[in-house]
Design a protein around this motif. Structure first.
Motif: not given
Lengths: 346, 346
Positions: A166, A211, A214, A250-254, A276, B57, B193-194, B196-201, B204-205, B207
């Motif tokens: 990746q 978390l 965070l 880092r994987s959080i969108r934005g 990123k 999305e 990146l698109m 795996n690294e654009q997860k909605p915040l 994580l909450l 999770l």
């Protein structure tokens, strides 16, 4: 840089060899050292494989890792040849650095950008995704059969250093190499299972607790978490149980910059940075006396957590703005050039 | 099974085509449909790309995904040819299934094990890791250039269906295909990146909260978490924000079966199963009226959470024991055969 075929020639003439990797060895280091060790053994050489630190438990599945000698144990042997692998500077050899002073030929093989040529013969190739890729080429030059054990070690080096194909260092050639290694007996499913699906339960508990801390900047481009000593002690967790934590952030969108504050001791923090797409976190870390790579860097700082967070997050935000301005300026210069070229043509 | 070259010939003679994928489309489905659509457009065909459900999305980065027609919108077109992709049974076409009744030629291309031959021409090949791999071959037969847009769609199909080249379906050929697609313009770094690294915040909450419910069987082989409606509502989260959660549970060292209980409504639970190395969770799910694959399956059950957990975890433990006994018996039979063969030879 010495041609790999020349290095193969030197190896043919060597008798008692030590192959060594760097401190806190990763999959590429352990895999490359073990693979070259296996190949040289097949040539009938007397080979010692050595590491400054023990093999991390996660790589204990690799064939024959119990044959590694660790730290000063390596001083017991007599060698006429040393091969140093995946080690950008001699300091990373830790205690094994003392071996460099012995009267023997030293070869240094690495793929890191900015790696130093500290040996008699050096092969440094940043175009290779992993040192394991170079060892694959070297074993080809040695005309030694790639056994399934060697293939397993090399595949592990490649898959760990490319983050499962990746990262930016993955080339089409990397995929073709992986294909060959699978055909030579590397079980990619099993290796991936061993590396990615054997996480200590405690890592998840540390993640859950981390978390809670965070935070995101108001623009959403910087996110940070912290782990304090008390929490780790309370869970009976070690520092290594925070491995991979910053990746989730880092994987959080934005998010462009992720920051991880880990308390070493009272008022002393190890700070990890990941970016990123655009920001050079090596620059960010160097503001605080640290360093690293463009997308991953770190530093150690002194102070109370809240002030440190305020200071470091504010520098991260500044750097994002600066980087955006630089990119905008670059884009405008490029557009102007294109227009001028068009005018010249018309 | 119809030869791909025959299917290419049929496509050459078609004029107005609809290319369709399955309900709740994944990366392989969206990527394959878009890629074949792009290739047919380059041949000058009048092509409609259709899906029963909107493009998730996460795949909105794919070139021209806004051209998909969704659900019954597809009924407006007139077609002389339909290609169905990545769809194991016609039911998975959802509302688009009605198109199968129209007077036109239908071709069905899929890679799932046990896929049904419901079309006039069927190409079902479980040896391909993804339908995108078959489309790559088909585009080769059509002798259409693989543009960077097509390569991006096909790479996305392969990388999502193989879990970044980690799942059992990944073959050496898969890696060679990825190498070609990178050379044809697929930016693997950007695609990863698109994806795996654009997860909605909020994921994580969710999770963090779900981990509070984490439990392990005393033997450590079964782990489970649950997510209740109240928690999701409280965080303003949707069901899709639990995506990937079960993967974290399976990745715990020693865990063979991971179970995820998601409350649909009062006393109704969606239960997801994942296994690591030996257990066929399809069997486990089928005990409760569900189904799926060997390593990933699910069911919907009625009852109170605690009793359901007790019942399902106990069946999982039984299945682990049974599987271990079967493997032991297999191993012993194999040893006996080897011994007999050795005796015969001596």
């Amino acid at each position: 840089m010495t041609d790999l075929r020349v290095i193969a020639g030197l190896l043919h003439n060597a008798n008692k060899l030590v192959v060594a990797g760097h401190e806190m060895p990763d999959g590429d280091c352990v895999g490359s050292v073990r693979a070259l060790g296996l190949a040289l053994s097949r040539m009938g050489k007397d080979v010692t494989i050595a590491l400054p630190d023990p093999v991390p438990e996660i790589f204990s599945f690799l064939p024959g890792v119990d044959e590694f000698v660790i730290g000063q144990e390596a001083f017991k042997g007599q060698y006429d040849f040393m091969v140093v692998l995946d080690c950008s500077v001699p300091e990373r050899l830790g205690p094994l650095r003392a071996l460099l002073g012995r009267p023997m030929t030293v070869v240094n093989i690495d793929h890191h950008v900015g790696s130093r040529e500290f040996a008699h013969y050096n092969y440094i190739s940043p175009s290779h995704a992993a040192t394991a890729e170079i060892i694959q080429d070297l074993i080809g030059c040695l005309e030694i059969e790639v056994t399934s054990e060697i293939a397993t070690c090399l595949y592990t080096g490649i898959v760990t250093d490319t983050g499962s194909f990746q990262y930016e260092n993955t080339t089409p050639e990397t995929h073709r190499r992986a294909a060959s290694l699978m055909e030579q007996g590397a079980s990619s499913v099993w290796i991936n299972l061993m590396i990615n699906e054997q996480k200590p339960l405690i890592n998840l508990l540390v993640l859950e607790n981390a978390l809670k801390s965070l935070e995101l900047s108001s623009c959403g481009r910087v996110a940070w978490v912290s782990v304090e000593r008390d929490m780790l002690d309370c869970l009976n967790a070690k520092d290594e149980n925070t491995d991979g934590l910053i990746g989730y952030i880092r994987s959080i969108r934005g998010v462009e910059v992720a920051i991880f504050f880990r308390e070493i001791s009272s008022h002393l923090y190890k700070v990890g940075f990941r970016s990123k797409e655009i920001v050079d976190v090596n620059r960010l870390a160097s503001l605080f006396g640290g360093g690293g790579h463009v997308r991953a860097a770190g530093c150690v700082v002194n102070g109370d957590l809240e002030s440190l967070q305020t200071k470091i997050v504010s520098e991260a935000l500044k750097l994002i703005e600066e980087t955006k301005r630089d990119l905008q300026a670059q884009y405008e210069r490029h557009s102007q050039c294109t227009e001028t070229a068009r005018d010249d043509l018309s």
